[in-house]
Design an enzyme around this catalytic site. Sequence first.
Site, PDB file in Angstrom:
ATOM      1  N   CYS A   1       3.181   8.375   1.590  1.00 27.27           N
ATOM      2  CA  CYS A   1       3.633   7.402   2.591  1.00 27.27           C
ATOM      3  C   CYS A   1       3.862   6.085   1.863  1.00 27.27           C
ATOM      4  CB  CYS A   1       2.536   7.277   3.652  1.00 27.27           C
ATOM      5  SG  CYS A   1       2.886   6.021   4.869  1.00 27.27           S
TER       6      CYS A   1
ATOM      7  N   CYS B   1      -0.159  -2.911  15.730  1.00 22.65           N
ATOM      8  CA  CYS B   1      -0.004  -2.590  14.305  1.00 22.65           C
ATOM      9  C   CYS B   1      -0.565  -3.693  13.406  1.00 22.65           C
ATOM     10  CB  CYS B   1       1.483  -2.361  14.007  1.00 22.65           C
ATOM     11  SG  CYS B   1       1.836  -2.155  12.258  1.00 22.65           S
TER      12      CYS B   1
ATOM     13  N   CYS C   1       5.510  -7.195   7.741  1.00 23.02           N
ATOM     14  CA  CYS C   1       6.594  -6.792   8.661  1.00 23.02           C
ATOM     15  C   CYS C   1       6.803  -7.918   9.668  1.00 23.02           C
ATOM     16  CB  CYS C   1       6.235  -5.496   9.386  1.00 23.02           C
ATOM     17  SG  CYS C   1       7.555  -4.945  10.497  1.00 23.02           S
TER      18      CYS C   1
ATOM     19  N   CYS D   1       4.706  -5.725  16.188  1.00 26.37           N
ATOM     20  CA  CYS D   1       4.257  -4.790  17.230  1.00 26.37           C
ATOM     21  C   CYS D   1       2.761  -5.042  17.444  1.00 26.37           C
ATOM     22  CB  CYS D   1       4.494  -3.341  16.813  1.00 26.37           C
ATOM     23  SG  CYS D   1       6.235  -3.011  16.491  1.00 26.37           S
TER      24      CYS D   1
ATOM     25  N   GLU E   1       0.815  -1.205   0.000  1.00 28.72           N
ATOM     26  CA  GLU E   1       0.000   0.000   0.000  1.00 28.72           C
ATOM     27  C   GLU E   1       0.858   1.269   0.000  1.00 28.72           C
ATOM     28  OE1 GLU E   1      -3.790  -1.990   2.240  1.00 28.72           O
ATOM     29  OE2 GLU E   1      -2.783  -0.355   3.249  1.00 28.72           O
TER      30      GLU E   1
ATOM     31  N   CYS F   1      -1.928   5.256   9.680  1.00 29.80           N
ATOM     32  CA  CYS F   1      -0.769   4.539  10.228  1.00 29.80           C
ATOM     33  C   CYS F   1      -1.214   3.245  10.885  1.00 29.80           C
ATOM     34  CB  CYS F   1      -0.119   5.337  11.353  1.00 29.80           C
ATOM     35  SG  CYS F   1       0.784   6.744  10.844  1.00 29.80           S
TER      36      CYS F   1
HETATM   37  N1  SAH Z   1       8.133   0.069  10.731  1.00 30.39           N
HETATM   38  C1  SAH Z   1       8.344   1.438  10.829  1.00 30.39           C
HETATM   39  C2  SAH Z   1       7.575   2.262   9.808  1.00 30.39           C
HETATM   40  C3  SAH Z   1       6.173   1.850   9.513  1.00 30.39           C
HETATM   41  S1  SAH Z   1       4.991   2.074  10.794  1.00 30.39           S
HETATM   42  C4  SAH Z   1       8.068   1.911  12.245  1.00 30.39           C
HETATM   43  O1  SAH Z   1       7.532   1.160  13.028  1.00 30.39           O
HETATM   44  O2  SAH Z   1       8.435   3.039  12.546  1.00 30.39           O
HETATM   45  C5  SAH Z   1       4.705   3.832  10.746  1.00 30.39           C
HETATM   46  C6  SAH Z   1       4.213   4.407  12.060  1.00 30.39           C
HETATM   47  O3  SAH Z   1       2.863   3.980  12.361  1.00 30.39           O
HETATM   48  C7  SAH Z   1       5.045   3.950  13.237  1.00 30.39           C
HETATM   49  O4  SAH Z   1       5.311   4.987  14.123  1.00 30.39           O
HETATM   50  C8  SAH Z   1       4.134   2.952  13.871  1.00 30.39           C
HETATM   51  O5  SAH Z   1       4.474   2.665  15.171  1.00 30.39           O
HETATM   52  C9  SAH Z   1       2.793   3.584  13.703  1.00 30.39           C
HETATM   53  N2  SAH Z   1       1.665   2.676  13.931  1.00 30.39           N
HETATM   54  C10 SAH Z   1       1.640   1.351  13.774  1.00 30.39           C
HETATM   55  N3  SAH Z   1       0.425   0.853  14.083  1.00 30.39           N
HETATM   56  C11 SAH Z   1      -0.344   1.906  14.435  1.00 30.39           C
HETATM   57  C12 SAH Z   1      -1.717   2.039  14.815  1.00 30.39           C
HETATM   58  N4  SAH Z   1      -2.539   0.991  14.887  1.00 30.39           N
HETATM   59  N5  SAH Z   1      -2.169   3.281  15.077  1.00 30.39           N
HETATM   60  C13 SAH Z   1      -1.366   4.352  14.982  1.00 30.39           C
HETATM   61  N6  SAH Z   1      -0.079   4.287  14.611  1.00 30.39           N
HETATM   62  C14 SAH Z   1       0.448   3.077  14.329  1.00 30.39           C
HETATM   63 FE1  SF4 Z   2       6.525  -3.328  11.716  1.00 28.70          FE
HETATM   64 FE2  SF4 Z   2       4.214  -2.169  12.355  1.00 28.70          FE
HETATM   65 FE3  SF4 Z   2       6.100  -2.480  14.208  1.00 28.70          FE
HETATM   66 FE4  SF4 Z   2       6.484  -0.696  12.210  1.00 28.70          FE
HETATM   67  S1  SF4 Z   2       4.909  -0.605  13.817  1.00 28.70           S
HETATM   68  S2  SF4 Z   2       7.952  -2.203  13.010  1.00 28.70           S
HETATM   69  S3  SF4 Z   2       5.430  -1.784  10.523  1.00 28.70           S
HETATM   70  S4  SF4 Z   2       5.006  -4.130  13.141  1.00 28.70           S
END
Ligand code: SAH
Ligand code: SF4
Length: 363
Positions: free
Chosen positions: A115, A129, A122, A126, A102, A350
């Site tokens: 973006c 996410c 990934c 996390c 995406e 995000c």
């Molecule tokens: N992997 C990288 C970049 C992609 S995620 C990282 O983690 O930084 C981009 C941003 O979205 C990161 O700050 C991540 O923590 C945030 N993010 C992930 N899941 C989210 C959610 N459910 N709501 C809001 N932000 C989220």
């Molecule tokens: Fe991966 Fe989502 Fe964690 Fe970023 S926030 S490192 S995309 S699992």
Amino acid sequence: MKNNVKILNTPNDKINLLNLNPQDLYFFLDSLGEKKFSVKQIMNWIYKHYCNDFNKMLNLSIKTRKKLNEKSYIFASEFLEEKISSDGTIKWITEINDQKIETVYIPEKKRSTLCISSQIGCALKCDFCATGKQGFNRNLKVSEIIAQIWQANKKLKQKNIKNCITNIVFMGMGEPLLNLNNVVSALKIILDEYGFALSKRRITVSTSGIVPALDKMKNMIDVSLAISLHASNDAIRNTIMPINKKYNIKSILNSALKYLKHSKANRGGITIEYVMLKGVNDSNKNANELSFLLHKIPSKINLIPLNPFLGSSFLSSDINRINIFADILRRKGFTTVIRKNRGEDINAACGQLTGNITNRFKN
Ligand code: SAH
Ligand code: SF4
């Protein structure tokens, strides 16, 4: 020319020029017996005119065009689907070998941000996410990263939106620092005056903090850095971001500080991303702890209300709590911004990116 030897492993293999950063392109042309200035001409055709047909590159000699046709091609994966949000955010899906990635376009008053994704899925899982929940498929190639910008620019041009992409953030699917070489090559194309020619301050790489890669990156490329911190201590971070057990907060902030000292793009400080999780990381104590953690790190703080997705066990902190949290940080002297969620109605915000247009729900 190690790279191209690797790419050209059989005489019949053709190279996709979108995989080559400017230096790789120079070596490639050199291997064809072509002159250095052709790099500028070819990049100009590709990145300014969106031309993928060597026969149309009329300022190249017929001989050069013939050689290029024999040894290379230009291919940018096309967007398969487009969704437009009521707030103007556009989400595009690209299908690569049955997998979906995406790309999200976010127009604002003074800037427009693209973006982009760096991986399919990934591996870092996390908890909050959607991409992490989906699991990891593979790294994107340079051409697949670049194609997102190439196609987005083309689409926006078709819609008559001119000079549209002012900023690029690696905040789509994937952890960019786990695909470091390809991300750095793509960044070189994005920065190059004959490439997309964006300023280093307008390109942000967001990372959950892969310390060895960040230490390496400071000697490879200078762009704006965003650290996904999301917790004010290791105990909390361990529970929501498993990668913290490998690289803890202190090691990440040390590494970020080293990057910052090396960098011109981050003169105003790095960005700290902090997703607001109700009852998990959003107390006044957490805010004070966070300000203490960051007191020696020039930084601005982005508070991100959690974007919910199906299967997520967290709730976003409510707006009053986020405001109180922000005020504590501001009183300590930190520039603190509460990020607006964009494109929520099309699951383009995000952490909502899974490459699937239909399987997500809003709470
Ligand atoms: N992997 C990288 C970049 C992609 S995620 C990282 O983690 O930084 C981009 C941003 O979205 C990161 O700050 C991540 O923590 C945030 N993010 C992930 N899941 C989210 C959610 N459910 N709501 C809001 N932000 C989220
Ligand atoms: Fe991966 Fe989502 Fe964690 Fe970023 S926030 S490192 S995309 S699992």
